[in-house]
Design an enzyme around this catalytic site. Sequence first.
Site, PDB file in Angstrom:
ATOM      1  N   GLU A 165     -40.029  20.450  39.290  1.00  0.00           N
ATOM      2  CA  GLU A 165     -39.435  21.150  40.604  1.00  0.00           C
ATOM      3  C   GLU A 165     -38.857  20.715  41.515  1.00  0.00           C
ATOM      4  O   GLU A 165     -40.459  20.248  42.902  1.00  0.00           O
ATOM      5  CB  GLU A 165     -40.506  22.646  40.616  1.00  0.00           C
ATOM      6  CG  GLU A 165     -40.943  23.117  39.656  1.00  0.00           C
ATOM      7  CD  GLU A 165     -40.488  24.211  39.386  1.00  0.00           C
ATOM      8  OE1 GLU A 165     -39.260  24.328  40.155  1.00  0.00           O
ATOM      9  OE2 GLU A 165     -40.132  24.514  38.032  1.00  0.00           O
ATOM     10  N   CYS A 210     -39.148  24.483  49.347  1.00  0.00           N
ATOM     11  CA  CYS A 210     -37.935  23.661  49.165  1.00  0.00           C
ATOM     12  C   CYS A 210     -37.094  25.205  48.345  1.00  0.00           C
ATOM     13  O   CYS A 210     -35.917  25.012  48.652  1.00  0.00           O
ATOM     14  CB  CYS A 210     -38.928  23.924  47.272  1.00  0.00           C
ATOM     15  SG  CYS A 210     -39.449  25.238  46.066  1.00  0.00           S
TER      16      CYS A 210
END
Length: 517
Positions: free
Chosen positions: A260, A294
């Site tokens: 990720e 993110c």
Amino acid sequence: MSDILKTLGIEAKNPGGFAGEWLGSGPTVDVITPIDGSKIGSVQQVTEDEYERIVARAHEAFLTWREIPAPKRGEVVRQLGNRLREFKQELGYLVTYEMGKILAEGEGEVQEMIDICDFACGLSRQLYGLTMHSERPHHRMYEQWHPLGVVGVISAFNFPVAVWAWNAAIAAGCGDSTLWKPASKTPLTAIACTKIAAEVCRANGVDPAIFSLVVGKGSTIGEKLLNDRRLPLVSATGSCEMGYRVGEVVGKRLGRTILELGGNNAIIVTPSANMDMALRAILFGAVGTAGQRCTSTRRIIVHNAVKDELVDRLRNAYETIKIGDPRKSETLMGPLVTHQAVKDMQNAIKRIKAEGGEIVYGGEQLDGAEFPGGHYVKPCIAAARNDFKIVQEETFAPILYIIEYGQSRDREGAVDEVADAIAIHNNVPQGLSSAIFSTNVLETERFLAHAGSDCGIANVNIGTSGAEIGGAFGGEKETGGGRESGSDAWKAYMRRQTNTINWSTELPLAQGIKFGD
């Protein structure tokens, strides 16, 4: 704050390793709050020998844990969620104090842990396989899923507890143990959560080493974790650069990864967009967590017909953002995590200007008594082109790029212009989260179609940030391709096995092969 630390079992000096017992005799690292630069406490990192002891114990715990029926494992995870509920306020405050996000976001992150425990509890009764028809008579064929082993979890500073829970709760329900390596900037929240998990395990007569912890240097402990064949899966959250290293090392030993990594998330704003909704979504996506998610919104791809209106409204909205101590209820944006993060933002602004961009608003470092520690900045709005090198990168800071598309025309702009907006949108190396604001169904469906957004997450009339735990979370391209949390992401934490049972007295071969008499 001292009462909160005491409630969570955080001392002035804390051992950084756990696998049924607390270990840590390596170098000491001080934990500094970005709120004012003061010291919260310290953590004694694990040595390489202690790492070996911790992994061995975590594997031993796995061998017992995998034999417990999945619904009973789910019950332990359910109780973990309940204990997290009891400490939601304290843990949320510690997240804020250690990382710098505002209190609402700190408690929201703890709620993510609670939610994923609820999800994993229900999931423990749904670890389903399939049955398939065999081509051979009197044969039964099916698949089943088995626990995998010790799962390495490498988490990032910006979500110091939620990322662990996304992995650990699902892994525990699947019958795995976990070895958590938190970010060195935020180890105290990891220690607090590990203590809570250990308490729940002991109350259920379960080996607490199923939730193990190692705080240590990436160059030593981190590398040992990546190279460790006892960890069949490593789930890593962080930068794209870190992901390349994790993928290379773990892949070389044919281990699995869930990566990720970075995002360069964009919102397309079309002429038909509800501008009030778009403004609110952009504001939270770009400024929330001080641009250190993110999924933070980094690019706005806006039609020429509505660009000036949107930029004016954004500028006015940015003027109202209360920046300061994230523990105060009126604060909407806290500090960046380190001095280096502030420097990175300032260097990015210089590059924007050098490449021909224009700073529309903000970007300055803030100082003075109201902003102690030197970690505070004004969020920045910049007019840019998508092909700027700096725009192609992810700067982990509150910089929002305004990129226009379309020709000068009224709000009825041609639908096929959306193809140009999508092409701009997709022309970055990352592919995590994306959104479009439009009330035109032809535009929105085009954005969600095969030739639309190339991201793992694509939203319509909501922003890029704030994913729910029920959907699989992750992205494509340099974002790594991993998926965590909801949907069928649980399959990554288990090993698939195909079984065929012959209940006849004959031995026919597949594909009609005849072998001897």
